[in-house]
Design a protein around this motif. Structure first.
Motif, PDB file in Angstrom:
ATOM      1  N   VAL A  62       0.849  -1.193   0.000  1.00 42.41           N
ATOM      2  CA  VAL A  62       0.000   0.000   0.000  1.00 42.41           C
ATOM      3  C   VAL A  62       0.884   1.244   0.000  1.00 42.41           C
ATOM      4  O   VAL A  62       0.635   2.213  -0.723  1.00 42.41           O
ATOM      5  CB  VAL A  62      -0.948  -0.006   1.218  1.00 42.41           C
ATOM      6  N   GLY A  63       1.948   1.177   0.814  1.00 43.38           N
ATOM      7  CA  GLY A  63       2.884   2.303   0.848  1.00 43.38           C
ATOM      8  C   GLY A  63       3.546   2.512  -0.494  1.00 43.38           C
ATOM      9  O   GLY A  63       3.697   3.634  -0.964  1.00 43.38           O
ATOM     10  N   LEU A  64       3.924   1.400  -1.131  1.00 38.64           N
ATOM     11  CA  LEU A  64       4.585   1.515  -2.429  1.00 38.64           C
ATOM     12  C   LEU A  64       3.628   2.074  -3.479  1.00 38.64           C
ATOM     13  O   LEU A  64       4.004   2.881  -4.323  1.00 38.64           O
ATOM     14  CB  LEU A  64       5.108   0.143  -2.855  1.00 38.64           C
ATOM     15  N   ALA A  65       2.356   1.627  -3.386  1.00 43.33           N
ATOM     16  CA  ALA A  65       1.381   2.045  -4.388  1.00 43.33           C
ATOM     17  C   ALA A  65       1.219   3.561  -4.422  1.00 43.33           C
ATOM     18  O   ALA A  65       0.852   4.127  -5.446  1.00 43.33           O
ATOM     19  CB  ALA A  65       0.039   1.380  -4.120  1.00 43.33           C
ATOM     20  N   ALA A  66       1.496   4.203  -3.289  1.00 44.47           N
ATOM     21  CA  ALA A  66       1.382   5.654  -3.270  1.00 44.47           C
ATOM     22  C   ALA A  66       2.316   6.279  -4.311  1.00 44.47           C
ATOM     23  O   ALA A  66       2.005   7.310  -4.888  1.00 44.47           O
ATOM     24  CB  ALA A  66       1.698   6.185  -1.873  1.00 44.47           C
ATOM     25  N   GLY A  67       3.464   5.633  -4.517  1.00 44.00           N
ATOM     26  CA  GLY A  67       4.372   6.102  -5.545  1.00 44.00           C
ATOM     27  C   GLY A  67       5.064   7.412  -5.229  1.00 44.00           C
ATOM     28  O   GLY A  67       5.611   8.062  -6.105  1.00 44.00           O
ATOM     29  N   THR A  68       5.029   7.790  -3.973  1.00 47.98           N
ATOM     30  CA  THR A  68       5.648   9.049  -3.574  1.00 47.98           C
ATOM     31  C   THR A  68       6.783   8.783  -2.606  1.00 47.98           C
ATOM     32  O   THR A  68       6.939   7.662  -2.116  1.00 47.98           O
ATOM     33  CB  THR A  68       4.622   9.934  -2.866  1.00 47.98           C
ATOM     34  N   ALA A  69       7.548   9.833  -2.342  1.00 40.56           N
ATOM     35  CA  ALA A  69       8.628   9.696  -1.361  1.00 40.56           C
ATOM     36  C   ALA A  69       8.029   9.362  -0.002  1.00 40.56           C
ATOM     37  O   ALA A  69       8.571   8.558   0.760  1.00 40.56           O
ATOM     38  CB  ALA A  69       9.442  10.971  -1.279  1.00 40.56           C
ATOM     39  N   GLN A  70       6.892   9.963   0.278  1.00 36.03           N
ATOM     40  CA  GLN A  70       6.231   9.681   1.549  1.00 36.03           C
ATOM     41  C   GLN A  70       5.844   8.205   1.622  1.00 36.03           C
ATOM     42  O   GLN A  70       6.009   7.551   2.656  1.00 36.03           O
ATOM     43  CB  GLN A  70       4.988  10.561   1.675  1.00 36.03           C
ATOM     44  N   GLY A  71       5.342   7.687   0.496  1.00 38.31           N
ATOM     45  CA  GLY A  71       4.969   6.279   0.456  1.00 38.31           C
ATOM     46  C   GLY A  71       6.173   5.385   0.671  1.00 38.31           C
ATOM     47  O   GLY A  71       6.094   4.408   1.417  1.00 38.31           O
ATOM     48  N   ALA A  72       7.285   5.725   0.039  1.00 36.17           N
ATOM     49  CA  ALA A  72       8.486   4.901   0.199  1.00 36.17           C
ATOM     50  C   ALA A  72       8.960   4.945   1.642  1.00 36.17           C
ATOM     51  O   ALA A  72       9.373   3.925   2.206  1.00 36.17           O
ATOM     52  CB  ALA A  72       9.579   5.392  -0.739  1.00 36.17           C
ATOM     53  N   ALA A  73       8.882   6.132   2.244  1.00 32.21           N
ATOM     54  CA  ALA A  73       9.304   6.245   3.643  1.00 32.21           C
ATOM     55  C   ALA A  73       8.400   5.403   4.536  1.00 32.21           C
ATOM     56  O   ALA A  73       8.868   4.695   5.430  1.00 32.21           O
ATOM     57  CB  ALA A  73       9.272   7.707   4.080  1.00 32.21           C
ATOM     58  N   SER A  74       7.092   5.454   4.262  1.00 32.08           N
ATOM     59  CA  SER A  74       6.169   4.687   5.099  1.00 32.08           C
ATOM     60  C   SER A  74       6.441   3.199   4.940  1.00 32.08           C
ATOM     61  O   SER A  74       6.352   2.434   5.894  1.00 32.08           O
ATOM     62  CB  SER A  74       4.728   5.007   4.720  1.00 32.08           C
TER      63      SER A  74
ATOM     64  N   LYS B 212       1.016   0.961  10.524  1.00 32.07           N
ATOM     65  CA  LYS B 212      -0.173   1.006   9.685  1.00 32.07           C
ATOM     66  C   LYS B 212      -0.567   2.457   9.410  1.00 32.07           C
ATOM     67  O   LYS B 212      -0.970   2.800   8.301  1.00 32.07           O
ATOM     68  CB  LYS B 212      -1.322   0.277  10.380  1.00 32.07           C
ATOM     69  N   LEU B 213      -0.429   3.272  10.429  1.00 32.29           N
ATOM     70  CA  LEU B 213      -0.813   4.675  10.279  1.00 32.29           C
ATOM     71  C   LEU B 213      -0.048   5.345   9.148  1.00 32.29           C
ATOM     72  O   LEU B 213      -0.644   5.973   8.268  1.00 32.29           O
ATOM     73  CB  LEU B 213      -0.564   5.417  11.603  1.00 32.29           C
ATOM     74  N   VAL B 214       1.279   5.211   9.159  1.00 30.72           N
ATOM     75  CA  VAL B 214       2.059   5.922   8.142  1.00 30.72           C
ATOM     76  C   VAL B 214       1.723   5.413   6.743  1.00 30.72           C
ATOM     77  O   VAL B 214       1.658   6.183   5.789  1.00 30.72           O
ATOM     78  CB  VAL B 214       3.582   5.839   8.414  1.00 30.72           C
ATOM     79  N   VAL B 215       1.472   4.111   6.653  1.00 33.54           N
ATOM     80  CA  VAL B 215       1.143   3.551   5.341  1.00 33.54           C
ATOM     81  C   VAL B 215      -0.190   4.106   4.838  1.00 33.54           C
ATOM     82  O   VAL B 215      -0.316   4.556   3.693  1.00 33.54           O
ATOM     83  CB  VAL B 215       1.124   2.016   5.429  1.00 33.54           C
ATOM     84  N   PHE B 216      -1.171   4.089   5.721  1.00 35.65           N
ATOM     85  CA  PHE B 216      -2.481   4.590   5.310  1.00 35.65           C
ATOM     86  C   PHE B 216      -2.423   6.081   5.005  1.00 35.65           C
ATOM     87  O   PHE B 216      -3.070   6.568   4.082  1.00 35.65           O
ATOM     88  CB  PHE B 216      -3.520   4.331   6.393  1.00 35.65           C
ATOM     89  N   GLN B 217      -1.637   6.769   5.803  1.00 35.38           N
ATOM     90  CA  GLN B 217      -1.531   8.207   5.565  1.00 35.38           C
ATOM     91  C   GLN B 217      -0.962   8.475   4.172  1.00 35.38           C
ATOM     92  O   GLN B 217      -1.468   9.325   3.434  1.00 35.38           O
ATOM     93  CB  GLN B 217      -0.642   8.824   6.636  1.00 35.38           C
ATOM     94  N   ALA B 218       0.071   7.707   3.844  1.00 32.85           N
ATOM     95  CA  ALA B 218       0.658   7.886   2.515  1.00 32.85           C
ATOM     96  C   ALA B 218      -0.367   7.586   1.425  1.00 32.85           C
ATOM     97  O   ALA B 218      -0.464   8.303   0.432  1.00 32.85           O
ATOM     98  CB  ALA B 218       1.881   6.984   2.361  1.00 32.85           C
TER      99      ALA B 218
END
Lengths: 976, 487
Positions: free
Chosen positions: B315-327, B396-402
């Protein structure tokens, strides 16, 4: 100490107490309760000191940067409303601690109880004091967790375990919904900071994601506050120790949802959809709760449903969206907390002193516990909304608001009627609670003889009931200012004028109140006697929330298992099939989306002979795959054909070097595999009852063939599309240009191997040497199983023939077996060796090279072994493969290092041409020396593996295993 | 000098390969009695690598300074962060193994060597800046892993696990390789940055095929649905310390590698792979949650739990953003702690003879037998379920946030719904441990190393872990940012 620091202390105290209590000895009941009570008192006192600041309308904030980059800070925020709520949490918490000290028995591990209780208190305070959306969710989930531990505290009790589990699952479900809702809210508002969010109500309500966000947050709040249809967990949580119920279901846990709705009211409320959802749910909960409460026989069950009903009332008020509704909601929240906590405690005393909570068994307790009875009566009257008590005031406000509602829907005229009806029910169950318990004939068959509870246990109830009275009689002097700052902190400028007076004159709300009171009394007189006989709530008795929940859960588990059985497998074949099929499907989607086009590059002119060659190769490959299971020898032969057609293709496509190498490698690997084949267990021929392959097996095999063909064709098609497109600029051009000038050879492949990339080659031959040593060491101690070195059938027949004749000796025929080929092969030996040397020497310019030469030489040795047998070869020929390998490696390394002596980097080559008489120009490059190393390593390696294999034939087989029960034969075919 | 700079950047890998060779020689001469000593030496070597990498991560190194061998290898903070987690997982696998393997009579000198080789492979994987580097690392890791899965040769379950893993893994590698060759064929380069430049203008159909097949191969390695089927079998069959290893370090490596391919090589075409990743994420979360429900064996349950967790990571990766990668990195960090803790706790369940217990019913009433163990396992389960105050909530929070910030609201919603189902079986374990009648099976004593690891991982995921989140989150963010630097 600054205000902000104090706030941290208030929040930290319960958690510190919780940790302390956890380390107290199991029997330290007094110490634990004293500490817990002290913590409650200190925290309350600290909190009270904020009053002066908040009275001026300020908000206390403390922000500690936590994850600034994610917009997350640890924020504590104290406004008038949260202050009031926190005070409720701490105040009632302290009273509950006092009560629990006397309620809990000595056998229970009381310090653990207080540890959980304090942790819960801290979590609840965390929810209230948080100034950040995510932080609220964090503490929110913690309240779920600790309430789970509190409800399940008496874990030896089955119903307590079930209740705890149901409560946890339902509230956790709500919790995660809330998490996403809050994330969405933060996303919409652009910040997770509560104050920022509160200021952006207009943006939030107009946003496209408002509806999903609203629904998620509402699910969170409704599950926690036991709103319809999630109300069912609350009655089951009644198996908890009564102090827990008194705390969780009056002031804290269930109020968390209400708290959240009030907190976010300025942002979320005021839309049509909010009105519809919240009012409808609130109304449904109000009615369902009140109706069910009437028919409960368990004291705590009655209180639980009444709690549900009152929570529905508050939700309804919030749903109306009017500022006055909000005032009434806050007011009723406080009032409900006071009277419900005291009622739970009274119920606990009754349970404690009589041993039962069953209304049908209880009766006439007034004589035995007059003080408790009086207290309970006042509290119940407050619950019923009798004038001069706090419940009356907020209920009047509620009825007035129900009349005011202007939404233009059917609800407008239904609300006043239903509100009056619910109030009537409320009166009815309050009367039942009191009348059934305290009046009537003296009780019989009680587990304990009832008597009054100890004074300290009653004290919390006395305090709370006093509060009910004081607030009910002189509201403006007591709750007035507190309510004012609470309301003002939520509504700000929109704070309406409201009056807390007891007497508003004769008006509609009063009339409705009177109808409710009189109606309730009349109903009880008319039906009260019959209630004890009912086992179910009429009309809605069938709506068993718990049963639905269990059914859903069971269905989920069954469904999950069924699904799991359907889609999962332990069988390798199926897993492989799925892997291929999914890949194929993914590729097909690509085909469908992007279409298929061949590039502009040169397409191959399809020659008929070439096509036949490939069809032959492909057919052999398929045949090998089919036969691999049934006849390994045939499969191997067909693998050979496929390999051969690859060789010919290389030659056809003008790559003689590659063709030669491929041919040699093909031969040697095939023979080595052939030699290893005999140790594999024999395959049993396929046998099906009736002699026919069953349909499902044929179907599966057919499907597999289709999958394989599709995957192969797909891969080929993609590869073809790629190869007809312009080639990427690689390094081959460089090699082609530099091979002669830089490396002194015209065989570019060889020059690459021994010159340009000789470092790689050095690594490769080292690996080759290691592989050979590994194979050798693996096979060194290996002794084939007895059955695999059994003489072949033909040989047995021959031997039997020999043994049967007088003139022949045993083994005579076998000795002449393959005589002609053997002689030819022996004669071929020097010729092949010469050829190998030729390959080696000419390699730099023409197809050949060290590797090809080495493999050729190995073939010579291999043929010799096959023709003459191990013993006879080794009697005449002493091959020392390890020496060959080491000499070869040494050669290669030293050649490379020689470049250092000349001042060049490792493995640089020197080359020139030497003119030899008779032979002509002979290239002399240092690369040739390197190639000799390669040659030597390859020979040694192959010979070593060969010897390791060959020696098996002269080894005595392993002793047969002692007979034992046959192991389960692994089901490799699987579903046959 | 370019070569020297490159060599200094691959210092951890050099240390690992040299120590693997040295330990192999020691093992070859000294025999199996050197196994324990070799394990300790291996731990020291990996700890040394940890010390080399840590400062680079703290400094957030990235960009051209971190590129070795002409772009083939990247020693940036992103790879560093993953390496730290990998090294931690590997050290745990080395520490917990000797007791277990000695008991089943399979402690050999090769065990630490194989673990180091696998670690080396993972180290190379996460640093790959080129398809070839990627493949070398991946295969080095996989081949060592195949052997490790079958390490207890006398146990037919272990042998079967090794064989299955090998056959399926080889097929997946083949598909990956096919995808790589297509990518090369249609983009003309194997370098991630160069691929990214080529596809920036638009993704050709052929490159799309390459991407898809590469995703398939990598999805197998991270055991994302629908390529997850081997996971329960291999996890159940492999020796428990090896399973703990499989569930921690290689997951980190494969996920980091996937992130590199997706965000670095194809970062300019996020839409091309997002749907695939979203599908795999959702399918993994759901299948992981549903599959776990019916399990009776704890190892199989943890296998499904790992599938479930991989879904959240995706889910974090799917964001495709730096924030997602960090999460994603943060989730991985918490996940490693939770996994190691859970498996160590599992290793500590022994009956009176000291035999390992693996069945969930054996846990019943564990609270009264070993309260500390039960408490630690409870923390792990609640953390895996994402319930605060444990650190799993934060992950989970950081992933969902991303996901929400990347406008993947529906994905977040569905993932949430499935995570509730997931919470169900974690809670079930807690219920069995705390509320059920003691079965009195768990009696065996555990040694200090296990206790120490269990306590450490419990402390990490306990509320105390939140003290480090600020610093850790910052670290992950800087690490993720290096993925988006063009070098």
């Amino acid at each position: 100490m600054s205000d902000a620091r104090l706030l941290i202390l208030v929040l930290a105290l319960p958690f510190l107490g919780s940790i302390l209590a956890a380390f107290l000895p199991t029997r330290a009941r007094n110490a634990a309760s004293f500490m817990a009570g002290l913590i409650g008192l200190i925290a309350s006192a600290l909190l009270l000191s904020f009053y002066s600041t908040l009275a001026t309308g300020q908000t206390v904030r403390h922000v500690a940067p936590w994850l600034p980059s994610l917009g997350l800070d640890f924020t504590l925020r104290l406004s008038g409303f949260t202050w009031l709520f926190a005070l409720l949490v701490l105040g009632i918490g302290t009273l509950v601690v006092l009560y629990a000290r006397y309620y809990m028995s000595e056998e229970d591990p009381v310090p653990r109880f207080f540890s959980f209780l304090l942790a819960f208190m801290g979590s609840m305070l965390g929810v209230v004091l948080s100034g950040n959306l995510i932080q609220i969710v964090f503490f929110w989930e913690m309240t779920s967790l600790f309430s789970f531990l509190l409800i399940g505290y008496w874990h030896h009790n089955q119903s307590a375990r079930d209740g705890a589990r149901i409560a946890l699952i339902v509230t956790c479900l709500g919790g995660v919904c809330l998490l996403v809702g809050m994330l969405l809210l933060g996303h919409i508002a652009g910040s997770y900071d509560l104050d920022v969010v509160l200021g952006r109500g207009d943006i939030v309500r107009a946003h496209a994601l408002y509806l999903p966000m609203l629904i998620l947050i509402l699910i969170g709040a409704f599950t926690k506050s036991a709103q319809f249809p999630f109300q069912f967990w609350l009655p089951h949580a009644m198996s908890a120790p009564t102090p827990v119920s008194a705390y969780l279901h009056s002031a804290t846990m269930v109020k968390a949802g209400i708290f959240l709705l009030i907190l976010l009211w300025p942002v979320l409320a005021g839309t049509q959809i909010w009105y519809l959802i919240v009012v409808t749910i609130g109304l449904a909960t109000l009615l369902v709760g009140a109706w069910s409460a009437i028919f409960q026989h368990d004291l705590k069950g009655l209180l639980a449903y009444s709690t549900i009903s009152h929570l529905g009332l508050i939700t309804l008020l919030l749903g109306l969206g009017s500022p006055l509704g909000l005032v009434a909601a806050i007011f009723h929240t406080v009032n409900h907390a006071t009277f419900k906590a005291s009622l739970f405690m009274a119920a606990g005393i009754i349970d404690h002193e009589t041993g039962t909570r069953d209304l049908r068994k209880l009766s006439g307790l007034m004589k035995f516990m007059p003080i408790t009875a009086t207290l309970a009566m006042v509290a119940a009257a407050a619950m019923a909304g009798v004038p001069l008590l706090n419940g009356f005031l907020s209920k009047e406000m509620f009825l007035a608001e129900a009349l005011e509602s202007q939404s233009g829907t059917l609800l407008d005229w239904a609300l006043p009627i239903l509100a009056t009806l619910a109030s009537m029910f409320s009166v009815l169950y309050s009367i039942r609670f009191i009348h059934q318990t305290f009046f009537g004939p003296p009780p019989v068959d009680l587990p304990h003889t009832p008597h009054e509870a100890p004074h300290w246990m009653r004290l919390p109830i006395e305090i709370l009931v006093l509060a009910c009275l004081v607030v009910g009689i002189i509201p403006t002097l007591t709750i007035g200012p507190l309510l004012q700052i609470a309301v003002r902190s939520v509504l700000g400028d929109r704070t309406p004028d409201y009056s807390l007076a007891i007497w508003h004159g004769f008006n509609m709300p009063l009339l409705m109140s009177v109808i409710a009171l009189v109606g309730g009394v009349l109903l009880y007189r008319r039906f009260g006697g019959r209630l004890n006989a009912m086992t179910n709530s009429p009309f809605i008795g069938r709506l068993k929330g718990r049963r639905t929940f269990e059914t859903v859960l069971a269905a989920l588990i069954d469904g999950a298992s069924a699904l799991h059985r359907m889609v999962s497998t332990k069988r390798l074949q199926v897993q492989l099939r799925i892997l291929i099929v999914v890949t194929l499907a993914a590729g097909s989607i690509g085909f469908l989306t992007y279409g298929y086009s061949v590039g502009n590059g040169p397409t191959i002119m399809l020659d008929p002979i070439f096509a036949v060659l490939w069809i032959l190769g492909g057919a052999s490959a398929i045949g090998a795959a089919v036969q691999a299971k049934f006849h390994r020898l045939a499969a191997l032969a067909m693998v050979g054909v496929a390999g051969l057609s690859t060789c010919i293709s290389f030659i056809w496509l003008s790559a003689p070097d590659l063709g030669l190498t491929q041919l040699l490698v093909e031969s040697i690997t095939l023979v080595l595999m052939l030699l290893g084949l005999r140790w594999l267990p024999q395959r049993l021929p396929e046998f099906w009852p009736g002699g026919r392959t069953p349909f499902n097996v044929r179907l599966r095999r057919g499907g597999d063939i289709l999958i394989a063909v599709a995957a192969g064709l797909g891969a080929a098609a993609i590869a073809y599309a790629m190869m007809t497109r312009p080639e990427p600029e690689g390094i081959s051009r460089f090699f082609l240009e530099q091979a002669y000038h830089g490396g002194g050879g015209t065989n570019v492949v060889n020059v690459i191997l021994v010159d340009f990339r000789s470092f790689d080659t050095l690594g490769e031959i080292t690996v080759l040497a290691i592989v050979a040593l590994t194979v050798f060491s693996l096979l060194r101690r290996f002794r084939p199983a007895a059955e695999s070195v059994e003489l072949p059938v033909q040989q047995k027949v021959q031997n039997a023939f020999d043994a049967g004749r007088e003139d022949r000796e045993h083994g005579d025929t076998a000795a002449h077996y393959l005589l002609v080929p053997r002689v030819i092969m022996e004669w071929m030996f020097p010729i092949i060796l010469t050829c190998a040397l030729y390959f080696l020497i000419r390699g730099h310019d023409l197809p050949g090279g060290g590797f090809a030469g080495g493999v050729t030489a190995s073939i010579a040795i291999l043929l010799l072994y096959m023709a003459s047998g191990t013993r006879s070869v080794e009697a005449r020929l002493n091959i020392q493969p390890v020496r060959w390998i080491s000499v070869g490696l040494m050669f290669a390394v030293l050649t490379g290092m020689a470049a250092w002596l000349a001042g060049y980097p490792l493995l640089s080559t020197y080359f020139s041409y030497l003119e030899l008489p008779l032979i002509g120009d002979m290239p002399v490059a240092s690369a040739l020396l390197f190639d000799i190393g390669v040659f030597s390593v390859v020979v040694g390696t192959t010979a070593l593996i060969l010897i390791a294999l060959a020696h098996q034939s002269i080894r005595t087989p392993r002793a047969p295993k002692p007979e034992k029960a046959p192991d389960k034969i692994p089901d490799m075919e699987g579903d046959t | 000098m370019e070569l020297q700079a490159s060599l200094s950047l691959i210092a951890p890998e050099i240390v690992l390969s040299l120590s693997a060779l040295a330990l192999l020689l020691i093992g070859a001469w000294g025999g199996d009695k050197t196994a324990r000593m070799n394990s300790i030496a291996a731990c020291i070597a990996i700890a040394f690598c940890f010390a080399i990498v840590a400062p680079r991560v703290c400094a957030g190194v990235g960009g051209p300074d971190a590129v070795a061998f002409f772009g083939q290898f990247k020693a940036d903070a992103f790879s560093g962060f993953a390496k730290l987690l990998i090294y931690a997982g590997s050290v745990a696998a080395l520490l917990i193994a000797p007791n277990y393997l000695e008991r089943v009579g399979a402690m050999r000198a090769e065990y630490p060597v194989l673990v180091i080789l696998a670690t080396l492979g993972m180290s190379i994987m996460v640093s790959a800046g080129d398809l070839l580097t990627l493949y070398i690392g991946l295969e080095l890791n996989s081949l060592a892993a195949y052997v490790l899965a079958a390490f207890v040769r006398s146990d037919s379950r272990s042998a079967e696990a090794g064989l299955k893993y090998f056959v399926l893994g080889a097929l997946a590698s083949g598909i990956l390789l096919f995808g790589m060759s297509l990518t090369y064929g249609f983009t003309g380069t194997t370098n991630f940055n160069a691929i990214s430049t080529v596809v920036a203008g638009g993704l050709s159909g052929g490159a799309m095929f390459g991407l898809i097949f590469m995703l398939v191969g990598l999805a197998f390695k991270i055991s994302a649905v629908p390529f997850h089927m081997w996971t329960p079998d291999v996890y159940e069959g492999a020796p428990t310390p090896v399973t703990a290893f499989f569930a921690s370090a290689p997951k980190v490596a494969a996920v980091a590698l996937l992130a590199r391919v997706a965000l670095e090589a194809f970062g300019t075409q996020v839409d091309a792979w997002r749907q695939v990743v979203v599908f795999a994420a959702l399918a993994s979360i759901i299948v992981g949650a549903l599959g776990a429900i019916g399990q009776k064996n704890i190892k199989r349950l943890l296998a499904y739990s790992s599938i479930n967790n991989v879904g959240f990571i995706l889910v974090g990766l799917a964001a495709g953003t730096a924030q997602g990668a960090a999460s994603m990195l943060l989730y991985l960090a918490v996940y490693v702690a939770m996994t190691v803790g859970s498996f160590v706790a599992l290793l500590m369940l022994k009956n009176e003879n000291g035999d390992q217990l693996e069945s969930i019913s054996d846990l019943s009433g564990l609270r009264s037998v070993s309260p500390v163990l039960a408490f630690c396992l409870m923390s792990m389960m609640f953390s895996l379920a994402g319930i605060p105050p444990f650190l799993g909530f934060w992950a989970k929070l950081v992933v969902f946030q991303a996901a929400v910030d990347a406008n993947l609201v529906v994905l977040a919603l569905l993932a949430i719904a499935a995570s509730v189902i997931g919470a169900f079986y974690y809670i079930k374990i807690v219920k069995v441990m705390f509320f059920d009648q003691p079965s009195g099976v768990v009696l065996g004593k555990s040694d200090g190393v296990h206790w120490a690891l269990l306590i450490i991982s419990t402390l990490v995921i306990s509320p105390l872990g939140y003290l480090a989140t600020s610093w850790f989150g910052d670290l992950a963010q800087r690490a993720a940012a290096t993925l988006f630097l063009l070098s």
